[in-house]
Design an enzyme around this catalytic site. Structure first.
Site, short mmCIF file in Angstrom:
data_model
loop_
_atom_site.label_atom_id
_atom_site.label_comp_id
_atom_site.label_asym_id
_atom_site.label_seq_id
_atom_site.Cartn_x
_atom_site.Cartn_y
_atom_site.Cartn_z
N LYS A 17 0.89 -1.17 0.00
CA LYS A 17 0.00 0.00 0.00
C LYS A 17 0.92 1.21 0.00
O LYS A 17 1.36 1.67 1.07
CB LYS A 17 -0.88 -0.04 1.26
N ASP A 30 -5.89 -0.84 5.88
CA ASP A 30 -5.43 -1.57 4.68
C ASP A 30 -4.08 -2.23 4.91
O ASP A 30 -3.83 -3.34 4.44
CB ASP A 30 -5.33 -0.62 3.47
N GLY A 92 -4.01 0.68 -4.68
CA GLY A 92 -4.05 2.14 -4.86
C GLY A 92 -4.65 2.83 -3.64
O GLY A 92 -4.63 2.30 -2.52
N ALA A 93 -5.16 4.01 -3.87
CA ALA A 93 -5.79 4.76 -2.78
C ALA A 93 -6.86 5.65 -3.39
O ALA A 93 -6.54 6.57 -4.15
CB ALA A 93 -4.77 5.60 -2.03
N GLY A 94 -8.09 5.30 -3.13
CA GLY A 94 -9.18 6.18 -3.54
C GLY A 94 -9.59 6.13 -5.01
O GLY A 94 -10.58 6.73 -5.39
N ASN A 151 -17.54 -5.68 -6.63
CA ASN A 151 -17.62 -5.72 -5.17
C ASN A 151 -18.98 -5.16 -4.73
O ASN A 151 -19.26 -3.97 -4.92
CB ASN A 151 -16.46 -4.91 -4.57
N1 LIG Z 1 -18.15 -6.47 -0.08
C1 LIG Z 1 -18.31 -5.61 0.93
N2 LIG Z 1 -19.29 -5.82 1.84
C2 LIG Z 1 -19.49 -4.96 2.87
N3 LIG Z 1 -18.75 -3.86 3.07
C3 LIG Z 1 -17.75 -3.61 2.20
C4 LIG Z 1 -17.48 -4.45 1.09
N4 LIG Z 1 -16.43 -3.94 0.40
C5 LIG Z 1 -16.05 -2.84 1.05
N5 LIG Z 1 -16.84 -2.61 2.13
C6 LIG Z 1 -16.75 -1.52 3.11
O1 LIG Z 1 -16.65 -0.28 2.42
C7 LIG Z 1 -15.67 0.57 3.01
C8 LIG Z 1 -14.62 0.97 1.99
O2 LIG Z 1 -14.05 -0.22 1.49
P1 LIG Z 1 -12.52 -0.38 1.26
O3 LIG Z 1 -11.78 0.20 2.42
O4 LIG Z 1 -12.27 -1.80 0.92
O5 LIG Z 1 -12.33 0.53 -0.02
P2 LIG Z 1 -11.04 0.78 -0.86
O6 LIG Z 1 -11.48 0.90 -2.25
O7 LIG Z 1 -10.00 -0.24 -0.52
O8 LIG Z 1 -10.58 2.19 -0.35
P3 LIG Z 1 -9.12 2.84 -0.45
O9 LIG Z 1 -8.98 3.28 -1.83
O10 LIG Z 1 -9.18 3.94 0.53
O11 LIG Z 1 -8.14 1.79 -0.06
C9 LIG Z 1 -15.10 -0.21 4.19
O12 LIG Z 1 -15.75 0.22 5.37
C10 LIG Z 1 -15.42 -1.65 3.89
O13 LIG Z 1 -15.62 -2.42 5.05
C1 LIG Z 2 -9.11 8.38 2.62
C2 LIG Z 2 -9.68 7.48 1.56
N1 LIG Z 2 -10.02 6.20 2.15
C3 LIG Z 2 -8.72 7.29 0.41
N2 LIG Z 2 -7.53 6.63 0.90
C4 LIG Z 2 -8.36 8.58 -0.27
C5 LIG Z 2 -9.50 9.08 -1.11
C6 LIG Z 2 -9.07 10.27 -1.92
C7 LIG Z 2 -10.15 10.74 -2.87
C8 LIG Z 2 -9.73 11.94 -3.58
C9 LIG Z 2 -10.78 12.36 -4.60
O1 LIG Z 2 -10.95 11.69 -5.62
O2 LIG Z 2 -11.47 13.34 -4.37
MG LIG Z 3 -8.40 -0.15 0.62
#
Ligand SMILES: Nc1ncnc2c1ncn2[C@@H]1O[C@H](COP(=O)(O)OP(=O)(O)OP(=O)(O)O)[C@@H](O)[C@H]1O
Ligand SMILES: C[C@H](N)[C@H](N)CCCCCC(=O)O
Ligand SMILES: [Mg+2]
Length: 207
Positions: A17, A30, A92-94, A151
């Site tokens: 990450k 994460d 990635g992130a976001g 998802n």
């Molecule tokens: N299949 C799922 N069922 C229930 N909740 C989910 C599911 N997938 C994701 N979530 C919930 O949605 C929220 C955001 O999900 P997650 O942190 O996995 O996103 P992400 O895309 O990895 O975000 P980031 O880019 O910040 O890493 C979390 O609270 C997670 O528990």
């Molecule tokens: C904090 C969050 N869970 C992510 N890591 C970062 C999301 C940035 C989004 C920025 C945007 O597209 O406006």
């Molecule tokens: Mg994530």
């Protein structure tokens, strides 16, 4: 789930990450999840070179701490992980085009290492547009989309099947799996829903 799925055929898999933004209960969730799912133990400096305090866009979070995210730090960590594992999955992130500093965004991380991209589509109203725009952005960054994951983040979403079908019809690369809504997921068990067999044929092709 991706790491568990890969572990079935490969001994050494590790998650990375590069940038985490936002602590929960004193930890970066994460980073904890990736550390647990990987089969090689690595230091946090390699797994997560940038751990930012606030859950906001990384370039803003970094700036507020007086940090500038430097791609060469991420690059060094990635190469070090590559020495330790058969596969490195970089999260990635976001999203695909989230700024990380004044001039670069998350797509530049994938570009730096020419990574095949796995797009995770959060199934909810608006995701078709969101996913197709991201597919276009991946292509115009000169990267290869390896596949996508549906998802199911919204238990109330209507016509989920039809939405997934609409994306399957429009995205050339394979749907690697559909993840059900699950508020207490067992990632190891759920990994049976992910098909990464294409990675091995990709490896064979490149020989
Ligand atoms: N299949 C799922 N069922 C229930 N909740 C989910 C599911 N997938 C994701 N979530 C919930 O949605 C929220 C955001 O999900 P997650 O942190 O996995 O996103 P992400 O895309 O990895 O975000 P980031 O880019 O910040 O890493 C979390 O609270 C997670 O528990
Ligand atoms: C904090 C969050 N869970 C992510 N890591 C970062 C999301 C940035 C989004 C920025 C945007 O597209 O406006
Ligand atoms: Mg994530």
């Amino acid at each position: 789930m991706l790491l568990h799925a890969l572990s079935k055929n490969h001994n050494k898999v590790v998650g990375m990450k590069p940038i985490a933004a936002g602590k929960e209960n004193g930890k970066w969730l994460d980073v904890e999840l990736l550390r647990t799912a990987g089969s090689v133990q690595v230091t946090d400096e390699l797994l997560n070179p940038y751990a930012l305090e606030q859950a906001i866009a990384p370039h803003i979070a970094a700036q507020s701490q007086g940090i500038e995210i430097d791609m060469s730090t991420i690059e060094n960590a990635f190469h070090a992980l590559g020495e330790l594992a058969d596969y490195v999955i970089v999260e990635g992130a976001g999203g695909f085009m989230v700024p990380v500093n004044a001039t670069q965004d998350t797509s530049d991380i994938a570009r730096l290492f020419d990574l095949p991209v796995i797009l995770v589509v959060g199934m909810r109203l608006g995701c078709i547009n969101h996913a197709l725009l991201t597919v276009q952005a991946i292509r115009s960054a000169g990267l290869q989309l390896f596949g996508w994951v549906a998802n199911c983040i919204d238990p109330e979403m209507r016509a989920v099947k039809e939405n997934i079908a609409a994306l399957r019809f429009r995205i050339e690369q394979p749907l690697l799996g559909t993840v059900p809504y699950d508020s207490a997921p067992d990632f190891q068990a759920l990994s049976r829903l992910i098909d990464l067999s294409g990675l091995d044929s990709r490896r064979r092709d490149s020989r």
